[in-house]
Design a protein around this motif. Structure first.
Motif, PDB file in Angstrom:
ATOM      1  N   TYR A  38       4.258 -23.923 -82.286  1.00 27.77           N
ATOM      2  CA  TYR A  38       5.192 -24.907 -81.732  1.00 27.77           C
ATOM      3  C   TYR A  38       4.682 -26.311 -82.036  1.00 27.77           C
ATOM      4  N   ALA A  39       5.606 -27.236 -82.233  1.00 27.72           N
ATOM      5  CA  ALA A  39       5.235 -28.608 -82.576  1.00 27.72           C
ATOM      6  C   ALA A  39       6.068 -29.582 -81.767  1.00 27.72           C
ATOM      7  N   PRO A  40       5.460 -30.692 -81.294  1.00 28.26           N
ATOM      8  CA  PRO A  40       6.236 -31.701 -80.564  1.00 28.26           C
ATOM      9  C   PRO A  40       7.452 -32.157 -81.365  1.00 28.26           C
ATOM     10  N   GLY A  41       8.564 -32.272 -80.678  1.00 29.21           N
ATOM     11  CA  GLY A  41       9.820 -32.650 -81.310  1.00 29.21           C
ATOM     12  C   GLY A  41      10.696 -31.471 -81.672  1.00 29.21           C
ATOM     13  N   GLU A  42      10.119 -30.286 -81.715  1.00 29.33           N
ATOM     14  CA  GLU A  42      10.895 -29.088 -82.037  1.00 29.33           C
ATOM     15  C   GLU A  42      11.867 -28.767 -80.908  1.00 29.33           C
ATOM     16  N   ILE A  43      13.075 -28.381 -81.268  1.00 26.45           N
ATOM     17  CA  ILE A  43      14.075 -27.959 -80.290  1.00 26.45           C
ATOM     18  C   ILE A  43      14.376 -26.480 -80.496  1.00 26.45           C
ATOM     19  N   ILE A  44      14.323 -25.731 -79.413  1.00 25.17           N
ATOM     20  CA  ILE A  44      14.572 -24.291 -79.447  1.00 25.17           C
ATOM     21  C   ILE A  44      15.855 -24.007 -78.685  1.00 25.17           C
ATOM     22  N   ASP A  45      16.867 -23.564 -79.388  1.00 30.53           N
ATOM     23  CA  ASP A  45      18.120 -23.161 -78.750  1.00 30.53           C
ATOM     24  C   ASP A  45      17.957 -21.715 -78.293  1.00 30.53           C
ATOM     25  N   HIS A  46      18.083 -21.486 -77.004  1.00 30.24           N
ATOM     26  CA  HIS A  46      17.808 -20.154 -76.470  1.00 30.24           C
ATOM     27  C   HIS A  46      18.974 -19.180 -76.629  1.00 30.24           C
TER      28      HIS A  46
ATOM     29  N   VAL B 272      19.995 -22.712 -60.892  1.00 38.54           N
ATOM     30  CA  VAL B 272      20.136 -23.167 -62.272  1.00 38.54           C
ATOM     31  C   VAL B 272      18.768 -23.208 -62.956  1.00 38.54           C
ATOM     32  N   ILE B 273      17.737 -23.638 -62.238  1.00 44.53           N
ATOM     33  CA  ILE B 273      16.377 -23.652 -62.810  1.00 44.53           C
ATOM     34  C   ILE B 273      15.981 -22.244 -63.241  1.00 44.53           C
ATOM     35  N   SER B 274      16.198 -21.270 -62.374  1.00 40.60           N
ATOM     36  CA  SER B 274      15.798 -19.903 -62.700  1.00 40.60           C
ATOM     37  C   SER B 274      16.627 -19.325 -63.836  1.00 40.60           C
ATOM     38  N   LEU B 275      17.916 -19.642 -63.883  1.00 42.24           N
ATOM     39  CA  LEU B 275      18.730 -19.180 -65.001  1.00 42.24           C
ATOM     40  C   LEU B 275      18.206 -19.748 -66.318  1.00 42.24           C
ATOM     41  N   ALA B 276      17.919 -21.049 -66.343  1.00 43.84           N
ATOM     42  CA  ALA B 276      17.428 -21.676 -67.563  1.00 43.84           C
ATOM     43  C   ALA B 276      16.078 -21.114 -67.970  1.00 43.84           C
ATOM     44  N   ARG B 277      15.191 -20.945 -67.004  1.00 44.69           N
ATOM     45  CA  ARG B 277      13.863 -20.387 -67.287  1.00 44.69           C
ATOM     46  C   ARG B 277      13.989 -18.968 -67.855  1.00 44.69           C
ATOM     47  N   ALA B 278      14.863 -18.152 -67.271  1.00 42.17           N
ATOM     48  CA  ALA B 278      15.037 -16.785 -67.762  1.00 42.17           C
ATOM     49  C   ALA B 278      15.651 -16.777 -69.157  1.00 42.17           C
ATOM     50  N   LEU B 279      16.632 -17.640 -69.404  1.00 44.41           N
ATOM     51  CA  LEU B 279      17.244 -17.713 -70.729  1.00 44.41           C
ATOM     52  C   LEU B 279      16.247 -18.156 -71.788  1.00 44.41           C
ATOM     53  N   SER B 280      15.230 -18.921 -71.391  1.00 49.92           N
ATOM     54  CA  SER B 280      14.259 -19.441 -72.359  1.00 49.92           C
ATOM     55  C   SER B 280      13.349 -18.361 -72.920  1.00 49.92           C
ATOM     56  N   PHE B 281      13.424 -17.141 -72.389  1.00 50.08           N
ATOM     57  CA  PHE B 281      12.644 -16.033 -72.947  1.00 50.08           C
ATOM     58  C   PHE B 281      12.902 -15.891 -74.437  1.00 50.08           C
ATOM     59  N   ASN B 282      14.144 -16.085 -74.841  1.00 50.93           N
ATOM     60  CA  ASN B 282      14.514 -15.968 -76.253  1.00 50.93           C
ATOM     61  C   ASN B 282      14.041 -17.223 -76.984  1.00 50.93           C
ATOM     62  N   GLY B 283      12.845 -17.149 -77.540  1.00 53.59           N
ATOM     63  CA  GLY B 283      12.213 -18.284 -78.203  1.00 53.59           C
ATOM     64  C   GLY B 283      10.925 -18.717 -77.551  1.00 53.59           C
ATOM     65  N   LEU B 284      10.746 -18.326 -76.273  1.00 51.22           N
ATOM     66  CA  LEU B 284       9.531 -18.697 -75.532  1.00 51.22           C
ATOM     67  C   LEU B 284       9.027 -17.511 -74.705  1.00 51.22           C
ATOM     68  N   ALA B 285       9.084 -16.310 -75.285  1.00 54.62           N
ATOM     69  CA  ALA B 285       8.693 -15.109 -74.543  1.00 54.62           C
ATOM     70  C   ALA B 285       7.229 -15.148 -74.122  1.00 54.62           C
TER      71      ALA B 285
END
Length: 344
Positions: free
Chosen positions: A198-206, A249-262
């Protein structure tokens, strides 16, 4: 004399007072099962005792946000029952894992007060600490809320706005005792990506999305014993709609972030955050993350990744957050700045 409590209003707070919140809460496997039923959460460290043991922990800790929601929920009757809005977070630190069977309590210190120019509301800053049954702090954070005044003519207190850190520095992040990633099983975790990928500035669409259901957000709010009227009472708002608890909403976003940040296995810092716009049942929540920083910790093999986690409902397909006047775009729901631990 009435035995019921209407909740605190702005003029009821005193700078420096410590509020001991009611009703300790013992949390266990039931909370874990319900959390994983409410959100698409599947982080390996919080799902599997054997995976957690391979990372040096005795068993799987409860999800970090179970601790956050439980500690937060205790504060609502005293801090935000009469709130107009929860405005932000700062200096959040996850200080120790919460294990099944732990009992959590919450205390809050009032660290800032400032009446708004309308005279009808004011902002209250509190530092909340959650502790386990041994009295050990497991979580600490600052939040500030806009609270109604009972009497608009009541005199305003001397304004005090706390000086808060822009972020939690990496050297103040707490790595749980025993945690190590030298035998980390990337296959079982779900993705091969390490901190160095991972690198600063990178955007990960979950990629994935979840449509919010009325029944699920109501169950979640009850689960965390959050008594804020705007989440329960459809007559409390002029539009007749129940506001979705921001933590949902925080928990939904955190859970969705698994795809790309497992492999972002544990949240250890909450640098800041805003609930940018209200969320209602029927909204479909999507998420993306922007990498802000990468850092080492004092534990070999364990790194820290700083992320901006964004939740949005349907809107433009770009990753813009604000308009040219600096106001959040109407489809942005959450803007959260946090630190997570992952293998180096």
């Amino acid at each position: 004399m009435s035995k019921t409590d209407p909740g605190r209003f702005f003029e009821d707070y005193r700078l420096g007072e410590v509020i001991r919140h009611a009703v300790p809460r013992t949390v266990g496997q039931g909370e874990r099962a319900l959390y994983h039923a409410l959100y698409p959460a599947r982080g390996a460290l919080h799902s599997s005792d054997t995976f957690a043991q391979s990372c040096g922990l005795p068993v799987a800790p409860l999800d970090d946000l179970i601790a956050f929601h439980t500690v937060f929920g205790k504060t609502v009757p005293d801090i935000s029952l009469n709130a107009v809005a929860n405005l932000g977070y700062a200096e959040g630190r996850f200080l120790a894992p919460v294990w099944p069977g732990d009992t959590l309590t919450s205390d809050s210190e009032v660290i800032g007060l400032k009446q708004n120019s309308s005279g009808k509301t004011g902002v209250v800053w509190v530092r909340t600490t959650g502790r386990n049954q041994q009295g050990r702090p497991v979580l600490s954070y600052v939040r500030w809320v806009m609270v109604r005044k009972r009497d608009p003519e009541a005199p305003a207190p001397e304004p005090v706005v706390p000086d808060l850190a822009e972020s939690v520095t990496p050297d103040h992040l707490t790595v749980p005792e025993g945690l190590r990633f030298d035998g980390y099983d990337f296959d079982r975790a779900g993705e091969p990506h390490r901190l160095g990928d991972y690198a600063p500035g990178e955007i990960i669409d979950h990629v994935d999305a979840v449509t919010v259901e009325e029944a699920e957000h109501m169950m979640a709010t009850r689960l965390w014993q959050n008594t804020a009227r705007v989440h329960f009472d459809a007559t409390h708002r002029e539009d007749g709609r129940r506001l979705i608890y921001g933590g949902h909403v925080i928990s939904l976003a955190r859970a969705l972030s698994f795809n790309g940040l497992a492999n972002a296995q544990m949240i250890v810092g909450l640098n800041g955050g805003a609930h940018a716009n209200p969320c209602f049942a029927g909204d479909t929540v999507r998420a993306w993350s922007e990498v802000l920083d990468c850092a080492e910790t004092n534990v070999p093999g364990v790194g820290a990744l700083r992320l901006r986690l964004v939740a949005a409902k349907d809107g433009p397909g770009d990753y813009a957050l604000k308009d040219d006047k600096g106001k959040y775009l109407p489809h942005i729901l959450l803007d959260l700045d946090l630190w997570v631990l992952m293998p180096v």
